[in-house]
Design a protein around this motif. Structure first.
Motif, PDB file in Angstrom:
ATOM      1  N   VAL A 150       0.810  -1.299  -0.027  1.00 56.14           N
ATOM      2  CA  VAL A 150       0.063   0.032  -0.416  1.00 56.14           C
ATOM      3  C   VAL A 150       0.885   0.823  -0.180  1.00 56.14           C
ATOM      4  O   VAL A 150       0.458   2.068   0.355  1.00 56.14           O
ATOM      5  CB  VAL A 150      -1.253  -0.320   1.185  1.00 56.14           C
ATOM      6  N   GLU A 151       2.160   1.254  -0.431  1.00 56.60           N
ATOM      7  CA  GLU A 151       3.231   2.601  -0.816  1.00 56.60           C
ATOM      8  C   GLU A 151       2.483   3.562  -0.737  1.00 56.60           C
ATOM      9  O   GLU A 151       2.901   4.833  -1.180  1.00 56.60           O
ATOM     10  CB  GLU A 151       4.414   1.883  -0.262  1.00 56.60           C
ATOM     11  N   LYS A 152       1.620   3.316  -2.030  1.00 57.02           N
ATOM     12  CA  LYS A 152       1.283   4.487  -3.326  1.00 57.02           C
ATOM     13  C   LYS A 152       0.396   5.066  -2.545  1.00 57.02           C
ATOM     14  O   LYS A 152      -0.568   6.324  -2.883  1.00 57.02           O
ATOM     15  CB  LYS A 152       0.901   4.070  -4.107  1.00 57.02           C
ATOM     16  N   TRP A 153      -0.507   4.842  -1.244  1.00 55.72           N
ATOM     17  CA  TRP A 153      -1.115   5.331  -0.710  1.00 55.72           C
ATOM     18  C   TRP A 153      -0.860   6.046   1.111  1.00 55.72           C
ATOM     19  O   TRP A 153      -1.606   6.294   1.615  1.00 55.72           O
ATOM     20  CB  TRP A 153      -2.662   4.490  -0.532  1.00 55.72           C
ATOM     21  N   VAL A 154      -0.305   5.057   1.513  1.00 62.28           N
ATOM     22  CA  VAL A 154       0.691   5.611   2.980  1.00 62.28           C
ATOM     23  C   VAL A 154       2.222   6.526   2.800  1.00 62.28           C
ATOM     24  O   VAL A 154       2.658   6.410   1.960  1.00 62.28           O
ATOM     25  CB  VAL A 154       0.561   4.585   3.317  1.00 62.28           C
ATOM     26  N   ASN A 155       2.000   7.171   3.335  1.00 61.33           N
ATOM     27  CA  ASN A 155       3.156   8.731   3.720  1.00 61.33           C
ATOM     28  C   ASN A 155       4.279   8.145   5.002  1.00 61.33           C
ATOM     29  O   ASN A 155       2.647   8.134   6.122  1.00 61.33           O
ATOM     30  CB  ASN A 155       2.513   9.778   3.345  1.00 61.33           C
ATOM     31  N   VAL A 156       5.502   8.282   4.852  1.00 65.14           N
ATOM     32  CA  VAL A 156       5.634   8.384   6.346  1.00 65.14           C
ATOM     33  C   VAL A 156       6.304   9.556   6.635  1.00 65.14           C
ATOM     34  O   VAL A 156       7.698   9.006   5.817  1.00 65.14           O
ATOM     35  CB  VAL A 156       6.871   6.728   7.437  1.00 65.14           C
ATOM     36  N   LEU A 157       6.136  10.029   7.543  1.00 59.91           N
ATOM     37  CA  LEU A 157       7.154  10.774   7.949  1.00 59.91           C
ATOM     38  C   LEU A 157       7.947  11.276   9.074  1.00 59.91           C
ATOM     39  O   LEU A 157       7.997  10.984  10.427  1.00 59.91           O
ATOM     40  CB  LEU A 157       6.027  12.587   7.262  1.00 59.91           C
ATOM     41  N   VAL A 158       8.908  11.674   9.025  1.00 63.73           N
ATOM     42  CA  VAL A 158       9.625  12.451  10.574  1.00 63.73           C
ATOM     43  C   VAL A 158       9.469  13.791  10.936  1.00 63.73           C
ATOM     44  O   VAL A 158      10.591  14.374   9.492  1.00 63.73           O
ATOM     45  CB  VAL A 158      11.107  11.699  10.210  1.00 63.73           C
ATOM     46  N   CYS A 159       8.972  14.632  11.470  1.00 64.95           N
ATOM     47  CA  CYS A 159       9.824  15.575  11.857  1.00 64.95           C
ATOM     48  C   CYS A 159       9.884  15.806  12.689  1.00 64.95           C
ATOM     49  O   CYS A 159       9.678  14.888  13.995  1.00 64.95           O
ATOM     50  CB  CYS A 159       7.835  15.915  11.110  1.00 64.95           C
ATOM     51  N   THR A 160       9.918  17.513  13.710  1.00 62.19           N
ATOM     52  CA  THR A 160      10.248  17.906  15.269  1.00 62.19           C
ATOM     53  C   THR A 160       8.700  18.349  15.496  1.00 62.19           C
ATOM     54  O   THR A 160       9.077  19.203  16.364  1.00 62.19           O
ATOM     55  CB  THR A 160      11.364  18.734  14.885  1.00 62.19           C
ATOM     56  N   ASP A 161       8.142  18.820  15.085  1.00 61.02           N
ATOM     57  CA  ASP A 161       6.723  19.665  14.750  1.00 61.02           C
ATOM     58  C   ASP A 161       5.231  18.871  14.465  1.00 61.02           C
ATOM     59  O   ASP A 161       5.417  19.493  13.486  1.00 61.02           O
ATOM     60  CB  ASP A 161       7.492  21.339  14.825  1.00 61.02           C
ATOM     61  N   ILE A 162       4.690  18.654  15.359  1.00 64.89           N
ATOM     62  CA  ILE A 162       3.298  18.595  14.717  1.00 64.89           C
ATOM     63  C   ILE A 162       2.199  18.893  15.602  1.00 64.89           C
ATOM     64  O   ILE A 162       1.329  18.410  15.769  1.00 64.89           O
ATOM     65  CB  ILE A 162       3.011  16.400  15.254  1.00 64.89           C
ATOM     66  N   GLY A 163       2.556  20.449  16.079  1.00 60.47           N
ATOM     67  CA  GLY A 163       1.663  21.354  16.243  1.00 60.47           C
ATOM     68  C   GLY A 163       1.357  21.891  17.684  1.00 60.47           C
ATOM     69  O   GLY A 163       2.668  20.679  19.100  1.00 60.47           O
ATOM     70  N   ILE A 167      -1.749  15.280  23.700  1.00 56.29           N
ATOM     71  CA  ILE A 167      -1.343  13.638  23.473  1.00 56.29           C
ATOM     72  C   ILE A 167      -0.359  13.441  24.143  1.00 56.29           C
ATOM     73  O   ILE A 167       0.271  11.675  24.141  1.00 56.29           O
ATOM     74  CB  ILE A 167      -1.328  12.651  22.445  1.00 56.29           C
ATOM     75  N   PHE A 168       0.847  13.359  23.466  1.00 52.30           N
ATOM     76  CA  PHE A 168       2.384  13.816  23.543  1.00 52.30           C
ATOM     77  C   PHE A 168       2.919  14.151  24.960  1.00 52.30           C
ATOM     78  O   PHE A 168       4.121  14.434  25.280  1.00 52.30           O
ATOM     79  CB  PHE A 168       2.912  13.864  22.301  1.00 52.30           C
ATOM     80  N   HIS A 169       1.619  15.897  24.915  1.00 51.39           N
ATOM     81  CA  HIS A 169       2.834  16.366  26.272  1.00 51.39           C
ATOM     82  C   HIS A 169       2.963  16.210  27.450  1.00 51.39           C
ATOM     83  O   HIS A 169       1.603  15.114  27.481  1.00 51.39           O
ATOM     84  CB  HIS A 169       1.514  17.794  26.135  1.00 51.39           C
ATOM     85  N   ASP A 170       4.042  15.761  28.306  1.00 55.91           N
ATOM     86  CA  ASP A 170       3.675  14.936  29.959  1.00 55.91           C
ATOM     87  C   ASP A 170       3.137  16.252  30.419  1.00 55.91           C
ATOM     88  O   ASP A 170       2.786  16.960  30.154  1.00 55.91           O
ATOM     89  CB  ASP A 170       5.138  15.165  30.038  1.00 55.91           C
ATOM     90  N   ARG A 171       2.338  15.050  31.343  1.00 52.07           N
ATOM     91  CA  ARG A 171       1.756  15.983  31.838  1.00 52.07           C
ATOM     92  C   ARG A 171       1.861  16.015  33.144  1.00 52.07           C
ATOM     93  O   ARG A 171       2.468  15.283  33.880  1.00 52.07           O
ATOM     94  CB  ARG A 171       0.030  14.613  32.716  1.00 52.07           C
TER      95      ARG A 171
END
Length: 171
Positions: A150-163, A167-171
């Motif tokens: 399914v590689e033509k329908w899926v992208n994998v990105l590596v990034c430093t900021d997702i806005g 869900i990833f912020h430590d509480r």
């Protein structure tokens, strides 16, 4: 990926250390301690059963060499171990791995398999077809996507900021 036994895991990690040469089955059965420190030798019938299951999954291949059976990891087996290694690492490198997909409805089963794996591998659901993880799993994820076809329908990105994904912020 499912749960695997300690003995199966031991064999896979021993094979990973052999690079591309593999291990002779009898040698591993009777000299397990050479490959996995402190481990007792394995019952050879049990070992044959483990290898048979791993062959069925496509993780190992066997080659007969002068009457001896050589066991080697396949690309799929190496990918499984790369994913396991990434999932066990707690240290974050400051990068997110983001998977974006738009798989057609006619490929629903494959899409469901992808979603199930994303959940198993600790990816967090951000939006309908947008998932992210802090684990260094981009390359094994790309290999898995190729295996699914399914590689033509899926992208994998590596990034430093997702806005502002909370869900990833430590509480």
């Amino acid at each position: 990926m499912g749960k695997i036994s300690k003995k199966t895991e031991m064999l896979l990690w021993a094979l990973e250390k052999t690079i591309d040469t593999g291990i002779f089955l009898y040698d591993f059965a009777y000299n397990t301690h050479h490959y996995a420190y402190g481990q007792p030798n394995l019952n050879r019938y049990q070992l044959y059963h483990i290898v048979s299951r791993l062959k069925d999954k496509g993780w190992v291949e066997t080659i007969k060499n002068e009457g001896r059976v050589l066991v080697k990891l396949t690309g799929k087996g190496k990918n499984y171990l790369a994913i396991e290694k990434a999932l066990k690492t707690d240290k974050w490198d400051g990068k997110f791995r983001v998977v974006i997909f738009d798989i057609p409805e006619k490929n629903r089963k494959v899409r469901d398999v992808l979603r199930r794996r994303l959940k198993e591998w600790g990816f967090k659901y951000l939006q309908k077809s947008l998932w992210a993880s802090k684990k260094d799993i981009a390359d094994p994820m790309r290999e898995f996507i190729k295996e699914l076809g399914v590689e033509k329908w899926v992208n994998v990105l590596v990034c430093t900021d997702i806005g502002s994904a909370r869900i990833f912020h430590d509480r």
